[in-house]
Design a protein around this motif. Structure first.
Motif, PDB file in Angstrom:
ATOM      1  N   LEU A 181      10.435 -12.888   7.481  1.00  0.00           N
ATOM      2  CA  LEU A 181      10.372 -11.974   6.435  1.00  0.00           C
ATOM      3  C   LEU A 181       9.279 -11.299   6.656  1.00  0.00           C
ATOM      4  CD1 LEU A 181      12.707 -12.375   3.665  1.00  0.00           C
ATOM      5  CD2 LEU A 181      13.556 -11.172   5.828  1.00  0.00           C
ATOM      6  N   VAL A 182       8.253 -10.111   6.543  1.00  0.00           N
ATOM      7  CA  VAL A 182       7.284  -9.258   5.861  1.00  0.00           C
ATOM      8  C   VAL A 182       7.326  -8.222   4.257  1.00  0.00           C
ATOM      9  CG1 VAL A 182       6.463  -9.524   8.028  1.00  0.00           C
ATOM     10  CG2 VAL A 182       7.881  -7.588   7.329  1.00  0.00           C
ATOM     11  N   LEU A 183       6.307  -8.330   3.609  1.00  0.00           N
ATOM     12  CA  LEU A 183       5.925  -8.053   2.313  1.00  0.00           C
ATOM     13  C   LEU A 183       5.174  -6.902   2.679  1.00  0.00           C
ATOM     14  CD1 LEU A 183       5.615  -8.843  -0.591  1.00  0.00           C
ATOM     15  CD2 LEU A 183       2.791  -8.922  -0.477  1.00  0.00           C
ATOM     16  N   SER A 184       6.645  -6.125   2.046  1.00  0.00           N
ATOM     17  CA  SER A 184       6.115  -4.253   2.223  1.00  0.00           C
ATOM     18  C   SER A 184       5.525  -3.956   1.004  1.00  0.00           C
ATOM     19  CB  SER A 184       7.710  -3.971   1.807  1.00  0.00           C
ATOM     20  OG  SER A 184       8.252  -3.513   0.579  1.00  0.00           O
ATOM     21  N   TYR A 185       5.344  -2.231   1.130  1.00  0.00           N
ATOM     22  CA  TYR A 185       3.830  -1.382   0.794  1.00  0.00           C
ATOM     23  C   TYR A 185       4.507  -2.174  -1.184  1.00  0.00           C
ATOM     24  CZ  TYR A 185       7.051   2.805   0.389  1.00  0.00           C
ATOM     25  OH  TYR A 185       7.971   2.864   0.376  1.00  0.00           O
ATOM     26  N   LEU A 186       6.226  -1.967  -1.277  1.00  0.00           N
ATOM     27  CA  LEU A 186       6.156  -2.366  -2.742  1.00  0.00           C
ATOM     28  C   LEU A 186       7.025  -3.200  -3.172  1.00  0.00           C
ATOM     29  CD1 LEU A 186       9.689   0.411  -1.550  1.00  0.00           C
ATOM     30  CD2 LEU A 186       7.438   0.696  -3.235  1.00  0.00           C
ATOM     31  N   ARG A 187       6.146  -4.588  -2.536  1.00  0.00           N
ATOM     32  CA  ARG A 187       5.845  -5.553  -2.820  1.00  0.00           C
ATOM     33  C   ARG A 187       7.355  -5.979  -2.510  1.00  0.00           C
ATOM     34  NH1 ARG A 187       1.060  -7.176  -6.053  1.00  0.00           N
ATOM     35  NH2 ARG A 187       1.588  -9.025  -6.320  1.00  0.00           N
ATOM     36  N   LYS A 188       8.234  -6.155  -1.847  1.00  0.00           N
ATOM     37  CA  LYS A 188       9.637  -6.697  -1.415  1.00  0.00           C
ATOM     38  C   LYS A 188       9.753  -7.534   0.055  1.00  0.00           C
ATOM     39  CE  LYS A 188      12.224  -3.434  -4.823  1.00  0.00           C
ATOM     40  NZ  LYS A 188      11.792  -3.933  -6.006  1.00  0.00           N
ATOM     41  N   CYS A 189       9.913  -8.399  -0.001  1.00  0.00           N
ATOM     42  CA  CYS A 189      10.049  -9.442   1.335  1.00  0.00           C
ATOM     43  C   CYS A 189      11.106  -8.298   2.263  1.00  0.00           C
ATOM     44  CB  CYS A 189      10.864  -9.966   1.139  1.00  0.00           C
ATOM     45  SG  CYS A 189       9.214 -11.699   0.410  1.00  0.00           S
ATOM     46  N   GLU A 190      11.128  -7.967   3.580  1.00  0.00           N
ATOM     47  CA  GLU A 190      11.595  -7.367   4.642  1.00  0.00           C
ATOM     48  C   GLU A 190      11.880  -7.643   6.109  1.00  0.00           C
ATOM     49  OE1 GLU A 190      13.490  -4.412   3.171  1.00  0.00           O
ATOM     50  OE2 GLU A 190      12.485  -3.496   1.992  1.00  0.00           O
TER      51      GLU A 190
END
Length: 178
Positions: A70-79
């Motif tokens: 998973l990667v950390l999105s600009y919203l600081r959520k894992c996507e």
């Protein structure tokens, strides 16, 4: 007989099961710890679990890093992936350069925003000499051509050649002159 809690415990239910910790300790799984373990965060003297996709987090809704794949999105959520205008670096989604529509790294564009054209890995407003834009990509002009509108439409040749019907030639064809 009353038995004292461990030194880091303010209140306990058994010698090894703390229910409230002394400051600055934090309660984690009935133990008092100096800092919360990975995948948990501190709140009101206790360690609480992060969202299941977070490896580390600041609070229940804000990831600081993500579990594998998973990667950390600009919203600081894992996507599972980044937005098309972002690239992945060190497990985080980062913005492409503003000139890129999509990119491999910040300044290595894969596609450009219209009306720009791709030249090598950069987006340019105008293709450089000896190239022309076709389908948003700078293409090479024919040999000896310095400026062209398309592969078959040269408008300026190098000094060793002459322009004849959109092509650069070594000398003027029969029935023509320079």
């Amino acid at each position: 007989m009353c038995i004292g809690c461990q030194a880091s415990c303010l209140e306990c239910s058994t010698l090894t099961a703390c229910t409230i910790c002394r400051s600055p300790y934090l309660l984690s799984a009935s133990r008092c710890v100096n800092k919360c373990p990975i995948s948990s965060f501190a709140l009101s003297g206790s360690c609480l679990p992060c969202n299941e996709s977070c490896l580390t987090c600041s609070d229940a809704l804000t990831c600081d890093s993500c579990t594998a794949s998973l990667v950390l999105s600009y919203l600081r959520k894992c996507e599972s992936s980044c937005r098309s205008t972002e690239y992945i670096a060190e497990g985080k989604c980062l913005n492409c350069s503003s000139t890129c529509r999509t990119c491999r790294t910040q300044n290595e564009c894969l596609t450009c925003n219209s009306p720009q054209s791709m030249h090598n890995v950069s987006c340019v407003d105008t293709c450089p000499h000896s190239t022309f834009s076709r389908d948003g990509v700078c293409q090479l002009c024919q040999d000896s051509c310095l400026v062209c509108r398309s592969i078959d439409q040269c408008t300026k040749c190098n000094n060793a050649t002459v322009l004849s019907q959109g092509r650069c030639v070594g000398r003027c064809p029969n029935s023509t002159y320079t």
